[in-house]
Design a protein around this motif. Structure first.
Motif, mmCIF file in Angstrom:
data_model
loop_
_atom_site.group_PDB
_atom_site.id
_atom_site.type_symbol
_atom_site.label_atom_id
_atom_site.label_comp_id
_atom_site.label_asym_id
_atom_site.label_seq_id
_atom_site.Cartn_x
_atom_site.Cartn_y
_atom_site.Cartn_z
ATOM 1 N N LEU A 279 -10.632 9.181 -2.352
ATOM 2 C CA LEU A 279 -10.547 9.043 -3.801
ATOM 3 C C LEU A 279 -9.918 7.718 -4.243
ATOM 4 C CD1 LEU A 279 -9.469 12.664 -4.804
ATOM 5 C CD2 LEU A 279 -11.731 11.620 -5.027
ATOM 6 N N HIS A 280 -9.265 7.020 -3.318
ATOM 7 C CA HIS A 280 -8.663 5.737 -3.701
ATOM 8 C C HIS A 280 -9.768 4.729 -4.002
ATOM 9 C CE1 HIS A 280 -6.123 2.196 -3.729
ATOM 10 N NE2 HIS A 280 -5.046 2.971 -3.659
ATOM 11 N N GLU A 281 -9.629 3.986 -5.080
ATOM 12 C CA GLU A 281 -10.699 3.107 -5.549
ATOM 13 C C GLU A 281 -10.971 1.921 -4.629
ATOM 14 O OE1 GLU A 281 -9.614 1.537 -9.312
ATOM 15 O OE2 GLU A 281 -7.735 0.625 -8.601
ATOM 16 N N ASP A 282 -10.029 1.528 -3.779
ATOM 17 C CA ASP A 282 -10.196 0.325 -2.959
ATOM 18 C C ASP A 282 -10.550 0.607 -1.502
ATOM 19 O OD1 ASP A 282 -9.647 -1.529 -5.003
ATOM 20 O OD2 ASP A 282 -7.488 -1.215 -4.775
ATOM 21 N N THR A 283 -10.766 1.865 -1.138
ATOM 22 C CA THR A 283 -11.082 2.188 0.256
ATOM 23 C C THR A 283 -12.585 2.336 0.451
ATOM 24 O OG1 THR A 283 -10.789 4.562 -0.180
ATOM 25 C CG2 THR A 283 -8.881 3.331 0.639
ATOM 26 N N LYS A 285 -15.699 4.277 1.676
ATOM 27 C CA LYS A 285 -15.889 5.731 1.674
ATOM 28 C C LYS A 285 -16.548 6.266 2.937
ATOM 29 C CE LYS A 285 -14.360 5.068 -2.421
ATOM 30 N NZ LYS A 285 -12.897 5.155 -2.651
#
Length: 351
Positions: A279-283, A285
């Protein structure tokens, strides 16, 4: 005059009239080159720039000094012809003209070696261009030397034969330097990095930003060690990582949890950790791993691996910090017991 004739047998004692004529020639020549010739060249450069002829303008601008110095030198030599042999004067004039002609070409190559982007219409850095321009500068100097020597009936055949006989011995003496030069050619042809790239060797003994690429060595700004001149053969004979070209950064965490934890509780906690990373925007997927990867006498080792879509170390550390806070809260929520710290730390970081 008697002492001077020992060096120049054909010199004659000048009269006052000849001396005044020579001085007048020098003065007229200097005034012409400073107030007329210089202005003509400057105006021509400005005209070419207005017509968007940047290359021609740059070439003429770099030839500016060579043209004026050649003219002034010719005036001086011609004025001295009042006292010297005409044949010798002719050779001097030819030698000076050739020298400054090659000097102008050398100045053009030198300019584009320092400003390689100005010759590329696309504005992209080309590591091959400065490298071969440096080779061109050396060839220009050699060609100028041989051309001038031919005006004075220098025995070039004997000279070249001597070079051939001693070439092998010299090659053995400078084999290390030659290895670095050929290493520089490999760097130029393979183009593994460009000026401004951040690179590091596999052993991490050298890490920094490429400042310049020469025939023998590459200049790297390491920060903590300052500027380092690295032989090119050293760079081409070991793995080299171009960190500037990275599109993502790997982050790995190793957690150590006690064996007393129930399997279902651990699986649920691992699934929640995976979800928080996702859910983290910078990781990234599609590359997230949260699994037990090693069994120990008193603990499980849990691998937490993910990638951050950045090449910025600051962004990487910020994302890692967010994930570590999330992992801590999840372990508390699921009442996961961590392994007691013994010889191993319960948390280990890698990137």
């Amino acid at each position: 005059m008697d002492s001077l004739k020992l060096l120049l047998p054909n010199v004659t004692a000048p009269s006052w009239a000849e001396i005044l004529i020579a001085i007048a020639l020098w003065l007229i020549g200097w005034l012409f080159q400073h107030f007329v010739l210089k202005k003509i060249i400057t105006s021509s450069v400005a005209f070419l720039k207005k017509r968007q002829r940047s290359f021609q303008a740059t070439v003429l601008e770099q030839f500016n000094k060579a043209i004026r110095y050649a003219f002034m030198s010719a005036v001086i030599v011609l004025s001295l012809s009042l006292f010297l042999d005409v044949v010798a004067t002719k050779n001097f004039v030819l030698s000076i003209m050739v020298f400054f002609a090659f000097k102008g070409v050398y100045d053009v190559l030198h300019y584009y070696t320092k400003e390689p982007l100005s010759i590329n219409n696309d504005g992209e850095q080309n590591v091959l261009l400065p490298f071969f321009l440096r080779i061109g500068k050396v060839l220009i100097m050699i060609l100028a030397m041989f051309t001038i020597a031919s005006f004075w009936d220098f025995n070039l055949n004997g000279f070249l034969t001597g070079i051939g006989l001693t070439g092998v011995a010299i090659a053995f003496g400078i084999r290390d330097t030659l290895a670095h030069v050929f290493g520089g050619m490999s760097v130029a042809l393979d183009n593994p990095f460009q000026i401004g790239d951040w690179v590091t060797t596999e052993d991490q003994k050298i890490e920094g930003i490429i400042e310049d690429i020469n025939l023998r060595s590459t200049l790297i700004q390491t920060g903590d060690k300052g500027l380092v001149y690295v032989p090119n053969s050293y760079l081409v004979n070991r793995p080299l990582y171009n960190l500037t070209q990275r599109e993502k950064r790997k982050c790995e965490q190793f957690l150590y949890v006690a064996l007393e934890n129930e399997e279902e509780k651990l699986r649920s906690a691992f699934s929640m950790i995976h979800q928080q990373i996702y859910l983290h925007e910078d990781t990234e997927k599609d590359l997230i791993h949260v699994f037990i990867d090693e069994f120990r006498p008193a603990s499980y080792r849990v691998l937490v691996r993910f990638y951050v879509a950045t090449n910025d170390t600051g962004v990487l550390l910020s994302v890692r910090q967010d994930i570590l806070f999330a992992i801590r809260q999840i372990l508390i929520d699921y009442d996961v017991v961590l392994a007691e710290q013994t010889g191993d730390y319960w948390l280990h970081n890698e990137k």
